[in-house]
Motif scaffolding. Structure first.
Motif, PDB file in Angstrom:
ATOM      1  N   LEU A  85       3.171  27.768  42.973  1.00 48.35           N
ATOM      2  CA  LEU A  85       3.687  26.895  41.927  1.00 48.35           C
ATOM      3  C   LEU A  85       4.563  27.657  40.944  1.00 48.35           C
ATOM      4  N   LYS A  86       4.172  28.898  40.661  1.00 43.56           N
ATOM      5  CA  LYS A  86       4.904  29.731  39.718  1.00 43.56           C
ATOM      6  C   LYS A  86       4.885  31.171  40.226  1.00 43.56           C
ATOM      7  N   ALA A  87       5.845  31.953  39.780  1.00 38.73           N
ATOM      8  CA  ALA A  87       5.905  33.353  40.206  1.00 38.73           C
ATOM      9  C   ALA A  87       6.628  34.169  39.159  1.00 38.73           C
ATOM     10  N   GLU A  88       6.167  35.406  38.964  1.00 41.88           N
ATOM     11  CA  GLU A  88       6.793  36.300  38.000  1.00 41.88           C
ATOM     12  C   GLU A  88       6.564  37.742  38.414  1.00 41.88           C
ATOM     13  N   GLU A  89       7.418  38.608  37.909  1.00 37.24           N
ATOM     14  CA  GLU A  89       7.285  40.048  38.152  1.00 37.24           C
ATOM     15  C   GLU A  89       6.617  40.718  36.967  1.00 37.24           C
ATOM     16  N   GLY A  90       5.892  41.782  37.260  1.00 41.00           N
ATOM     17  CA  GLY A  90       5.348  42.614  36.200  1.00 41.00           C
ATOM     18  C   GLY A  90       4.082  42.060  35.593  1.00 41.00           C
ATOM     19  N   ILE A  91       3.451  42.885  34.744  1.00 39.25           N
ATOM     20  CA  ILE A  91       2.191  42.517  34.096  1.00 39.25           C
ATOM     21  C   ILE A  91       2.320  42.422  32.584  1.00 39.25           C
ATOM     22  N   THR A  92       3.430  42.861  32.046  1.00 37.68           N
ATOM     23  CA  THR A  92       3.566  42.883  30.593  1.00 37.68           C
ATOM     24  C   THR A  92       4.136  41.580  30.040  1.00 37.68           C
ATOM     25  N   GLY A  93       4.910  40.842  30.853  1.00 35.01           N
ATOM     26  CA  GLY A  93       5.590  39.641  30.377  1.00 35.01           C
ATOM     27  C   GLY A  93       6.978  39.911  29.841  1.00 35.01           C
ATOM     28  N   LEU A  94       7.362  41.173  29.731  1.00 32.43           N
ATOM     29  CA  LEU A  94       8.651  41.518  29.129  1.00 32.43           C
ATOM     30  C   LEU A  94       9.832  41.270  30.058  1.00 32.43           C
ATOM     31  N   LEU A 168      -5.205  26.840  42.720  1.00 34.86           N
ATOM     32  CA  LEU A 168      -6.622  27.182  42.810  1.00 34.86           C
ATOM     33  C   LEU A 168      -6.887  28.564  42.242  1.00 34.86           C
ATOM     34  N   PHE A 169      -5.926  29.472  42.375  1.00 37.40           N
ATOM     35  CA  PHE A 169      -6.094  30.835  41.883  1.00 37.40           C
ATOM     36  C   PHE A 169      -4.741  31.446  41.551  1.00 37.40           C
ATOM     37  N   VAL A 170      -4.794  32.517  40.770  1.00 37.02           N
ATOM     38  CA  VAL A 170      -3.623  33.336  40.492  1.00 37.02           C
ATOM     39  C   VAL A 170      -3.739  34.597  41.343  1.00 37.02           C
ATOM     40  N   LEU A 171      -2.705  34.872  42.108  1.00 34.11           N
ATOM     41  CA  LEU A 171      -2.677  36.044  42.982  1.00 34.11           C
ATOM     42  C   LEU A 171      -1.888  37.160  42.316  1.00 34.11           C
ATOM     43  N   ILE A 172      -2.482  38.359  42.250  1.00 37.26           N
ATOM     44  CA  ILE A 172      -1.791  39.540  41.731  1.00 37.26           C
ATOM     45  C   ILE A 172      -1.668  40.541  42.868  1.00 37.26           C
ATOM     46  N   ASN A 173      -0.438  40.776  43.300  1.00 41.23           N
ATOM     47  CA  ASN A 173      -0.128  41.750  44.349  1.00 41.23           C
ATOM     48  C   ASN A 173       0.328  43.027  43.659  1.00 41.23           C
ATOM     49  N   VAL A 174      -0.429  44.100  43.819  1.00 44.61           N
ATOM     50  CA  VAL A 174      -0.174  45.303  43.035  1.00 44.61           C
ATOM     51  C   VAL A 174      -0.201  46.562  43.901  1.00 44.61           C
ATOM     52  N   CYS A 175       0.640  47.490  43.554  1.00 45.73           N
ATOM     53  CA  CYS A 175       0.619  48.840  44.125  1.00 45.73           C
ATOM     54  C   CYS A 175       0.421  49.804  42.966  1.00 45.73           C
ATOM     55  N   CYS A 176      -0.821  50.226  42.753  1.00 53.46           N
ATOM     56  CA  CYS A 176      -1.129  51.076  41.603  1.00 53.46           C
ATOM     57  C   CYS A 176      -0.540  52.469  41.787  1.00 53.46           C
ATOM     58  N   PRO A 177      -0.151  53.116  40.691  1.00 50.76           N
ATOM     59  CA  PRO A 177       0.386  54.475  40.792  1.00 50.76           C
ATOM     60  C   PRO A 177      -0.634  55.432  41.376  1.00 50.76           C
ATOM     61  N   ASN A 178      -0.140  56.470  42.016  1.00 50.76           N
ATOM     62  CA  ASN A 178      -0.999  57.505  42.588  1.00 50.76           C
ATOM     63  C   ASN A 178      -1.041  58.691  41.638  1.00 50.76           C
ATOM     64  N   ASP A 179      -2.239  59.019  41.154  1.00 52.47           N
ATOM     65  CA  ASP A 179      -2.374  60.168  40.258  1.00 52.47           C
ATOM     66  C   ASP A 179      -2.802  61.422  41.002  1.00 52.47           C
ATOM     67  N   GLY A 180      -2.947  61.322  42.337  1.00 57.27           N
ATOM     68  CA  GLY A 180      -3.291  62.491  43.128  1.00 57.27           C
ATOM     69  C   GLY A 180      -4.751  62.860  43.123  1.00 57.27           C
ATOM     70  N   GLU A 216      -9.025  31.330  38.035  1.00 55.73           N
ATOM     71  CA  GLU A 216      -9.587  32.184  39.068  1.00 55.73           C
ATOM     72  C   GLU A 216      -8.488  33.162  39.495  1.00 55.73           C
ATOM     73  N   VAL A 217      -8.874  34.400  39.820  1.00 62.20           N
ATOM     74  CA  VAL A 217      -7.895  35.448  40.106  1.00 62.20           C
ATOM     75  C   VAL A 217      -8.266  36.159  41.398  1.00 62.20           C
ATOM     76  N   ILE A 218      -7.243  36.485  42.191  1.00 57.11           N
ATOM     77  CA  ILE A 218      -7.394  37.354  43.364  1.00 57.11           C
ATOM     78  C   ILE A 218      -6.484  38.548  43.153  1.00 57.11           C
ATOM     79  N   LEU A 219      -7.063  39.733  43.159  1.00 52.82           N
ATOM     80  CA  LEU A 219      -6.306  40.979  43.020  1.00 52.82           C
ATOM     81  C   LEU A 219      -6.278  41.668  44.373  1.00 52.82           C
ATOM     82  N   VAL A 220      -5.073  41.893  44.912  1.00 54.32           N
ATOM     83  CA  VAL A 220      -4.948  42.528  46.223  1.00 54.32           C
ATOM     84  C   VAL A 220      -3.966  43.688  46.129  1.00 54.32           C
ATOM     85  N   GLY A 221      -4.110  44.622  47.059  1.00 57.21           N
ATOM     86  CA  GLY A 221      -3.138  45.692  47.154  1.00 57.21           C
ATOM     87  C   GLY A 221      -3.749  47.061  47.255  1.00 57.21           C
ATOM     88  N   ASP A 222      -2.870  48.044  47.146  1.00 59.57           N
ATOM     89  CA  ASP A 222      -3.268  49.452  47.161  1.00 59.57           C
ATOM     90  C   ASP A 222      -3.595  49.846  45.730  1.00 59.57           C
TER      91      ASP A 222
END
Length: 637
Positions: A85-94, A168-180, A216-222
């Motif tokens: 229904l809706k889509a946006e980039e990023g997590i800050t809203g900026l 039904l839910f908000v999907l967050i597709n994320v690739c978190c930074p790698n800190d090693g 409701e939220v689904i968080l997926v990704g690396d």
């Protein structure tokens, strides 16, 4: 309905793997997965060359602002089954609040009605700063007085997040930074560790604000973090090491929880664990829910040391869901046998319908219904404006990715897994074959039909078969031979050279891309040129007899491979290909695979942790006498 997530480590490299190399187009690849919502991480696609826009899917992308071919996430939704229904980039809203020159969204400004959350207070970047804000940049949200060392705009500049509203839910597709801290401990740097900590704080703020709205939220990704000891191949060894260090400092360890010890210095892993098991937990680890006792359920392997062969890996790819969605979830699992990157695919299946208060509720109806009733439901042809085909910048560039596919036809489709395929308790592995074809992988193999069987791993008790992934390389004078990773042929009098595409941590060597050709000049004797000249002149006078030829072959033959000192087995030959002081040098290393407790060398592995069934620390440069060998990789660095 199926939802999947996969860190593909470069969308253009997938057609190099089976079964993707046999397909004709990117759309065929998506169809092969038989999923309705497909989430990719590390797309690594330049912003000016859009991945293919398959006609049967709506496509959503987030690219890094500056670094070309770095990071990037993508989500594809099958048009005939589900449309966000809706889509946006990023997590800050900026990114969608005002035009940002060269920004991820290319100046796309979303109205409050188009945003996933209509209130500015739900976005960390649009929330007014707290009273105790400082010059470093801090913001308030669900985490009071959250202090950040990274600018909020910078956190969204690497193309790491997509947020899609499915009703039904908000999907967050994320690739978190790698800190090693997990995958490559030697790549630690304070800047990236702090960047990741700030990113996770802002991500959690966005998630908890959505929960506050009743979503409701689904968080997926690396997520680049492990949620438990079982998700880390050397978790038990790390606990023992930490306890030993605490005891050496006369610290009490009797009343210390092993989990607390394990994550004592791993902030990102503690962050993930707290989201699932903490006092303020908000997610359920869906895949672990269906396999609570499974060991070795890893999703990522260090391919630089061929760790996938022995399942020596980490579980860093997750599907997390809020508890309210569990009645709709049918099953979840991983698919490690489906190759394409150093990660594997993770999926979750949903029920198509269920009974609620005596009424049959269809999942499709809930996915197409706006959550707050403030707008009409979208149609299949009316996706959010973030959809790829609306982006004028990418017009006419749909051909770019399909050119990488050169297959001859579509392969058999994946068979859906069901909850009846839960694996039994894993047996104790006694060989590499047992490790690779363990009970849980037998379960996975039932879910996917592959036409090209993988070569079996060698038996550890048969040294002559231990040089897996090697190739026979011709030693013809003045020629170069291209190393083929999967070739197992052997020619008389020719050397076997292992293809190497890693940079060894403990040896001062660099390894080149495996597609490069290897110079075989090192196979020639220093005096070979003069010998060839004299032989040429003598041929005109007197033909060489067969016995003389055999003698020359014996004289010029490569010396036999040395044997590692621990297992008394033939070592494997490697060659440095990347630029550096050791480029072109050949070295020998123990032929056994890596595994928990393999010998990294005295500097990195205490002797009490070493498991002799895995690779030992034997190392020797070619041309050196065995009596002068370094004895360990770390000693020769």
């Amino acid at each position: 309905m199926r939802l999947l997530t996969w860190n593909i480590s470069g969308i253009r490299t997938m057609p190099k793997y089976y079964p993707w190399d046999a397909l004709n187009s990117f759309e065929e690849m998506l169809n092969y997965m038989e999923a309705d919502i497909i989430n990719f991480q590390e797309v690594k696609q330049p912003r000016d060359v859009l991945p293919a826009l398959p006609p049967s899917y709506h496509s959503f992308f987030s690219f890094p602002v500056q670094r070309t071919g770095y990071s990037g996430v993508a989500t594809y939704t099958r048009k005939e089954t589900v449309v966000p229904l809706k889509a946006e980039e990023g997590i800050t809203g900026l990114l969608h609040a005002s035009p940002v020159e060269g920004g991820n969204t290319d100046g796309l400004i979303l109205s409050p009605e188009e945003r996933v959350s209509s209130s500015d207070s739900s976005y960390p970047g649009l929330t007014e700063l707290g009273d105790d804000s400082n010059d470093e940049g801090s913001t308030s949200g669900s985490i009071p007085s959250m202090h950040l060392s990274t600018d909020l705009t910078t956190l969204d500049s690497e193309g790491r997040t997509l947020v899609l509203d499915f009703g039904l839910f908000v999907l967050i597709n994320v690739c978190c930074p790698n800190d090693g801290l997990v995958y490559k401990p030697r790549t630690n740097n304070n800047h990236r560790i702090q960047f990741k900590a700030d990113f996770l704080n802002v991500l959690e703020t966005r998630i908890r604000n959505l929960l506050r709205e009743g979503r409701e939220v689904i968080l997926v990704g690396d997520l680049n973090a492990c949620a438990s000891i079982d998700d880390y191949c050397e978790g038990d060894l790390l606990i023992k090491r930490i306890i030993r260090e605490r005891e050496s400092k006369m610290l009490d360890t009797n009343d210390v929880d092993p989990e607390e010890i394990f994550w004592e210095e791993k902030r990102s892993c503690r962050w993930l664990r707290d989201l699932i098991l903490g006092d303020q937990k908000c997610f359920v680890d869906v895949t672990r829910l269906y396999h609570p006792e499974r060991k070795g359920m890893y999703t990522c392997w260090n391919t630089e040391i061929s760790a996938r062969e022995s399942n020596y890996g980490y579980r860093v790819d997750y599907i997390l869901a809020t508890p309210g969605l569990l009645p709709w979830i049918k099953f979840s699992d991983i698919q490690p046998q489906l190759e394409g990157s150093d990660h594997c695919l993770v999926f979750v299946d949903f029920y198509e319908e269920r009974e609620v208060d005596g009424k049959t509720i269809k999942l499709r109806d809930l996915l197409m219904a706006p959550c707050n009733g403030d707008s009409a439901a979208l149609t299949m042809e009316d996706p959010p404006r973030l959809a790829g085909h609306f982006r004028d910048k990418y017009s006419g560039k749909r051909r770019s990715l399909d050119s990488f596919f050169k297959g001859t036809g579509t392969k058999k489709s994946l068979k859906r897994q069901t909850s009846s395929m839960l694996p039994a308790e894993l047996p104790v592995a006694t060989s590499v074959v047992d490790l690779r074809i363990s009970s849980q992988q037998k379960t996975y193999n039932e879910s996917v039909t592959l036409k090209r069987p993988r070569s079996p791993s060698p038996d550890l008790n048969t040294p002559s078969k231990a040089s897996y992934s090697s190739s026979a390389v011709t030693g013809t004078q003045n020629k170069k031979a291209k190393i083929s990773k999967r070739s197992e042929g052997k020619q008389k009098g020719k050397a076997k050279v292992e293809e190497v595409d890693l940079t060894m941590d403990d040896v001062d060597v660099d390894i080149a891309d495996p597609s490069e050709e290897a110079d075989q000049d090192y196979l020639k004797s220093p005096s070979q040129g003069s010998i060839s000249a004299s032989s040429s002149s003598s041929k005109a006078e007197k033909p060489r007899t067969s016995s003389a030829g055999a003698a020359w072959e014996t004289l010029l033959a490569k010396p036999p491979a040395p044997r590692c000192t621990v297992h008394n087995e033939e070592a494997k030959e490697f060659r440095v290909k990347k630029s550096g002081p050791n480029k072109g040098r050949v070295f020998w290393r123990c032929s056994r695979p890596v595994g928990p407790g393999y010998d990294k060398g005295w500097a990195d592995r205490p002797r009490e942790e070493v498991d002799p069934q895995w690779r030992c620390n034997f190392f020797m440069w070619a041309g050196e006498d065995e009596s002068s060998e370094s004895g360990s990789e770390s000693d020769s660095s």
